[in-house]
Write an enzyme that holds these catalytic residues in place. Structure first.
Site, short mmCIF file in Angstrom:
data_model
loop_
_atom_site.label_atom_id
_atom_site.label_comp_id
_atom_site.label_asym_id
_atom_site.label_seq_id
_atom_site.Cartn_x
_atom_site.Cartn_y
_atom_site.Cartn_z
N LYS A 193 0.84 -1.21 0.00
CA LYS A 193 0.00 0.00 0.00
C LYS A 193 0.87 1.25 0.00
O LYS A 193 1.83 1.35 0.76
CB LYS A 193 -0.89 0.01 1.24
CG LYS A 193 -1.79 -1.22 1.37
CD LYS A 193 -2.74 -1.14 2.55
CE LYS A 193 -2.05 -1.16 3.89
NZ LYS A 193 -2.99 -1.37 5.01
N THR A 226 -8.60 9.99 6.85
CA THR A 226 -7.97 8.72 6.46
C THR A 226 -7.85 7.77 7.66
O THR A 226 -7.10 6.81 7.61
CB THR A 226 -6.58 8.96 5.86
OG1 THR A 226 -5.80 9.72 6.80
CG2 THR A 226 -6.65 9.71 4.54
N GLY A 228 -8.57 4.76 9.68
CA GLY A 228 -9.22 3.46 9.44
C GLY A 228 -9.23 3.01 7.99
O GLY A 228 -9.95 2.06 7.65
N THR A 229 -8.42 3.64 7.14
CA THR A 229 -8.41 3.21 5.73
C THR A 229 -7.90 1.76 5.59
O THR A 229 -8.41 0.99 4.78
CB THR A 229 -7.52 4.13 4.87
OG1 THR A 229 -6.26 4.31 5.53
CG2 THR A 229 -8.17 5.48 4.65
N GLY A 230 -6.90 1.41 6.41
CA GLY A 230 -6.33 0.06 6.33
C GLY A 230 -7.35 -1.00 6.77
O GLY A 230 -7.48 -2.06 6.14
N CYS A 231 -8.09 -0.71 7.85
CA CYS A 231 -9.13 -1.64 8.34
C CYS A 231 -10.18 -1.83 7.25
O CYS A 231 -10.61 -2.95 6.96
CB CYS A 231 -9.81 -1.08 9.59
SG CYS A 231 -8.68 -0.71 10.94
N1 LIG Z 1 -5.16 10.13 0.88
C1 LIG Z 1 -5.49 9.02 0.23
N2 LIG Z 1 -6.13 9.07 -0.96
C2 LIG Z 1 -6.51 7.94 -1.61
N3 LIG Z 1 -6.26 6.69 -1.14
C3 LIG Z 1 -5.62 6.57 0.03
C4 LIG Z 1 -5.19 7.71 0.79
N4 LIG Z 1 -4.58 7.28 1.93
C5 LIG Z 1 -4.63 5.94 1.89
N5 LIG Z 1 -5.24 5.50 0.76
C6 LIG Z 1 -5.53 4.10 0.41
O1 LIG Z 1 -6.09 3.51 1.56
C7 LIG Z 1 -5.63 2.16 1.71
C8 LIG Z 1 -4.91 2.02 3.04
O2 LIG Z 1 -3.62 2.60 2.90
P1 LIG Z 1 -2.65 3.01 4.06
O3 LIG Z 1 -1.27 2.81 3.55
O4 LIG Z 1 -3.01 4.38 4.52
O5 LIG Z 1 -3.02 1.94 5.18
P2 LIG Z 1 -2.86 1.96 6.74
O6 LIG Z 1 -1.75 2.85 7.16
O7 LIG Z 1 -2.79 0.53 7.12
O8 LIG Z 1 -4.24 2.59 7.23
P3 LIG Z 1 -4.66 3.03 8.74
O9 LIG Z 1 -4.72 4.52 8.68
O10 LIG Z 1 -6.01 2.44 8.91
O11 LIG Z 1 -3.65 2.48 9.70
C9 LIG Z 1 -4.77 1.89 0.50
O12 LIG Z 1 -5.56 1.32 -0.51
C10 LIG Z 1 -4.28 3.28 0.09
O13 LIG Z 1 -3.95 3.33 -1.25
C1 LIG Z 2 -8.88 -0.65 17.08
C2 LIG Z 2 -8.01 -0.14 15.97
N1 LIG Z 2 -7.59 -1.02 15.02
C3 LIG Z 2 -6.80 -0.58 14.00
C4 LIG Z 2 -6.43 0.75 13.93
C5 LIG Z 2 -5.53 1.20 12.79
O1 LIG Z 2 -6.11 2.12 12.00
C6 LIG Z 2 -6.91 1.63 14.92
N2 LIG Z 2 -6.59 2.96 14.91
N3 LIG Z 2 -7.68 1.17 15.93
#
Ligand SMILES: Nc1ncnc2c1ncn2[C@@H]1O[C@H](COP(=O)(O)OP(=O)(O)OP(=O)(O)O)[C@@H](O)[C@H]1O
Ligand SMILES: Cc1ncc(CO)c(N)n1
Length: 290
Positions: A193, A226, A228-231
């Site tokens: 990602k 952004t 929770g995007t990963g979840c």
């Molecule tokens: N600003 C943005 N615009 C468009 N897509 C985004 C953006 N930020 C993240 N993404 C997308 O969101 C998804 C999660 O990416 P990211 O690398 O931010 O994950 P993460 O760090 O695990 O997320 P979290 O914030 O939940 O911990 C990926 O598909 C990424 O391409």
């Molecule tokens: C509970 C929980 N799981 C995952 C993340 C990562 O985004 C968060 N901030 N909180």
């Protein structure tokens, strides 16, 4: 079906119009991440969501102020009780908090029961978007152990580096190289990602032990929503896979849906920090038009 597990460990795969998807993850009371985000992402992808909570966080859009981990034996009880009754078409694993919790989940996956093991996506959550730790450093090995049981793992840039014992990759090519090494080491598909890279591009890629399966370009949406995007990505991914059986298609569809959810997030006006995405943006658009 593309899978890293021996056929015997799996049920015969069939498309499932409304997949039953379990999230094994932490609770975020602000609703943007954790099981709350997972349930919304599963529903937005057309699935039926269930959740077994690994840990409770005191969390808002501004950060995490405390983490409480209930006895791991109680998580085991949640998981066993559920599996004795409900067939699952997908499992998403998120925040694990401690090595003991990760080991409970690994043991549960190993005893997959008569229905076989459903597709498993592991989001190796280590640090929240706010910078707060969600996994004890001593638990990193236990999380690596879970990768051997997963079909797909979805690390962000820093998580990918930690899982390999490397420094953060400085460029997208470096991320792809690390993803390939992780895929090879654990015989798993890796979703690399680009969210944490600098610049206007947010590429993602599906990478297997033998190379890059698909590279998906993306434009960065310049908003702060952004959280929770990963979840949301990992839950949407396993749900869509359960509907049609293609990881590549599921990633394309989920990335496209998530870009819309990130864009719509600010209109929710939730909190003063990094706000949540709007999982149901498409439904709201349909309601307005209808
Ligand atoms: N600003 C943005 N615009 C468009 N897509 C985004 C953006 N930020 C993240 N993404 C997308 O969101 C998804 C999660 O990416 P990211 O690398 O931010 O994950 P993460 O760090 O695990 O997320 P979290 O914030 O939940 O911990 C990926 O598909 C990424 O391409
Ligand atoms: C509970 C929980 N799981 C995952 C993340 C990562 O985004 C968060 N901030 N909180």
């Amino acid at each position: 079906m593309p899978s890293t597990l021996p056929a015997a460990a799996r049920p015969p795969w069939r498309p499932r119009p409304v997949p039953r998807v379990l999230s094994v993850a932490g609770s975020d009371p602000s609703g943007g991440a954790g099981v709350q985000a997972d349930l919304k992402a599963v529903a937005a992808a057309g699935g039926y969501g269930m959740a077994a909570v690994t840990a409770l966080t005191a969390q808002s859009t501004r950060g995490v102020s405390a983490v409480h981990v209930p006895p791991p034996s109680f998580l085991a009880q949640q998981l066993d009780t559920l599996r004795a009754d409900v067939a699952m078409d997908g499992v998403k694993i998120g925040m694990l908090a401690s090595a003991e919790v990760a080991e409970v989940v690994a043991r549960w996956l190993d005893g997959s029961g008569p229905a076989g093991r459903p597709p498993v996506v592991v989001d190796p959550v280590m640090v929240a978007t706010s910078g707060d730790r969600l996994l004890e450093p001593a638990a990193e090995d236990a999380v690596r152990g879970l990768l051997d049981r997963a079909d797909v793992v979805t690390p962000n840039v820093p998580e990918l580096a930690v899982l390999l014992g490397d420094a953060d990759a400085p460029s997208w090519d470096g991320v792809l190289d690390q993803a390939l090494r992780l895929a090879d080491r654990h015989d798993v598909l890796v979703v690399a990602k680009g969210g944490h890279l600098a610049g206007d591009e947010v590429p993602d890629a599906l990478v297997g032990p033998r190379g890059v399966v698909a590279e998906l370009p993306g434009q960065r949406v310049r908003v702060s929503s952004t959280h929770g995007t990963g979840c949301s990505l990992s839950s949407g991914l396993v749900t869509r896979y359960a509907r049609h059986g293609s990881w590549e298609r599921a990633l394309r569809e989920t990335k496209s849906w998530l870009a819309g959810a990130i864009t719509a997030g600010p209109a929710l006006e939730v909190g003063g920090g990094r706000g949540p995405v709007d999982h149901f943006w498409a439904l709201r658009e349909a309601l307005v038009e209808g």
